[in-house]
Design an enzyme around this catalytic site. Structure first.
Site, short mmCIF file in Angstrom:
data_model
loop_
_atom_site.label_atom_id
_atom_site.label_comp_id
_atom_site.label_asym_id
_atom_site.label_seq_id
_atom_site.Cartn_x
_atom_site.Cartn_y
_atom_site.Cartn_z
N GLN A 5 95.66 20.06 40.11
CA GLN A 5 94.33 19.60 40.56
C GLN A 5 93.23 20.48 39.96
OE1 GLN A 5 93.11 18.32 44.69
NE2 GLN A 5 92.55 20.45 44.87
N HIS A 37 92.84 28.37 52.80
CA HIS A 37 91.45 27.88 52.74
C HIS A 37 90.47 29.00 53.07
CE1 HIS A 37 93.60 24.06 54.05
NE2 HIS A 37 92.99 23.68 52.94
O1 PAF Z 1 92.65 20.12 47.67
C1 PAF Z 1 92.15 19.38 48.54
O2 PAF Z 1 92.15 19.69 49.73
C2 PAF Z 1 91.54 18.06 48.11
O3 PAF Z 1 92.26 17.48 47.07
C3 PAF Z 1 90.05 18.17 47.74
C4 PAF Z 1 89.85 19.05 46.53
C5 PAF Z 1 89.28 18.72 48.93
C6 PAF Z 1 89.49 16.78 47.41
O4 PAF Z 1 89.60 15.92 48.49
#
Ligand code: PAF
Length: 282
Positions: free
Chosen positions: A154, A38
């Site tokens: 995603q 992150h």
């Molecule tokens: O990847 C994540 O942490 C989640 O799927 C996101 C993109 C923040 C959506 O809740």
């Protein structure tokens, strides 16, 4: 200095006051329990934009397993410390009522993307992801939004969201960050027992093995070798291991069928579900 806001109204006011003086806003949507993966997104956003907004929201609508939602880690104080050190300007940390004041009923047609791999094993998951990401895009109106390659499917789904709603922003896919032994960083890794943690390295090993075999054998044969390696651990239950076109996630039968090919894996180790992927051709 890191500003922390909890309501949509505060966020809108803050951004309205700042927007005219800056040329770009970067958004890093997260569910917290922040790790180096992150933080690499936040760092990249801070390098490329005048203002970086990070959101932490454990989105209930994307969990199809209530026990997974209940035990999702929420180390808020340590997340705030990490963001303060990483160049994030604003943390948006809303409650569920703030994001979902009423029940959500809209549905996006995601086609094949919702029927394979994560879509198949986590029914409804991507509807929840698109719901919350669309809300964050509407609220923040970022110029760029940053996501990790670890959740590659995603990333494709969010690409579809952006395309279907013609959202004017750039999506940035950042490389997966790995532990020294190759395990992809994930907020879920903390649930692994020491024994499970040792075996979890087989996910990335299987992917790198497939990549190393790509010149010697067909995708199907390389996939079998990857499955064999994963099968060597009694703790690992494979959900899928696929070799696919990187743009469509359709399976490839020949390496030359697509210019971009990716291998993707999901397994369960004890109570924990882990995913990973690796570009074979890029
Ligand atoms: O990847 C994540 O942490 C989640 O799927 C996101 C993109 C923040 C959506 O809740």
């Amino acid at each position: 200095m890191l500003d922390i806001l909890k309501t949509r109204a505060e966020l809108t006011r803050f951004l309205n006051e700042r927007r005219s003086g800056i040329s770009s806003i970067g958004l890093v949507p997260t569910m917290g329990a922040l790790h180096e993966g992150h933080l690499s997104l936040v760092t990249r956003s801070a390098e490329e934009n005048d203002l970086t907004v990070c959101s932490i929201f454990v989105n209930p609508t994307q969990f199809n397993d209530p026990s997974d939602l209940a035990r999702y880690p929420r180390p808020v104080e340590s997340d705030i410390r990490k963001l303060t050190k990483t160049g994030c300007d604003l943390l948006f940390m809303p409650d569920a009522e703030e994001i979902y004041p009423e029940e959500e009923s809209w549905h996006m047609e995601l086609g094949e993307l919702e029927r394979v791999m994560e879509g198949k094993f986590r029914p409804g998951h991507y509807q929840g992801v698109t719901q919350v990401v669309k809300k964050l895009f509407d609220l923040v109106a970022p110029d760029r939004a940053y996501f990790g390659q670890k959740d590659y499917q995603q990333f494709l789904v969010i690409g579809e969201l952006v395309r279907q709603f013609s959202i004017p922003l750039e999506l940035v896919c950042c490389p997966t960050q790995r532990e020294a032994d190759g395990l992809a960083m994930s907020s879920r890794n903390i649930h692994l027992s020491p024994e499970e943690r040792k075996e979890a390295v087989l996910l990335s090993k299987a992917l790198f093995l497939i990549r190393s075999l790509a010149n010697e054998m067909s995708p199907a044969e390389a996939r079998d070798k990857g499955l064999e390696l994963l099968g060597s651990s009694p703790l690992i239950q494979v959900e899928y291991l696929e070799i696919a076109h990187a743009d469509t996630l359709r399976p490839v039968t020949d390496w030359n069928e697509a210019s971009r090919v990716i291998a993707l894996v999901a397994v369960r180790i004890g109570q924990t579900r882990l995913i990973d992927n690796l570009f074979i051709k890029h």
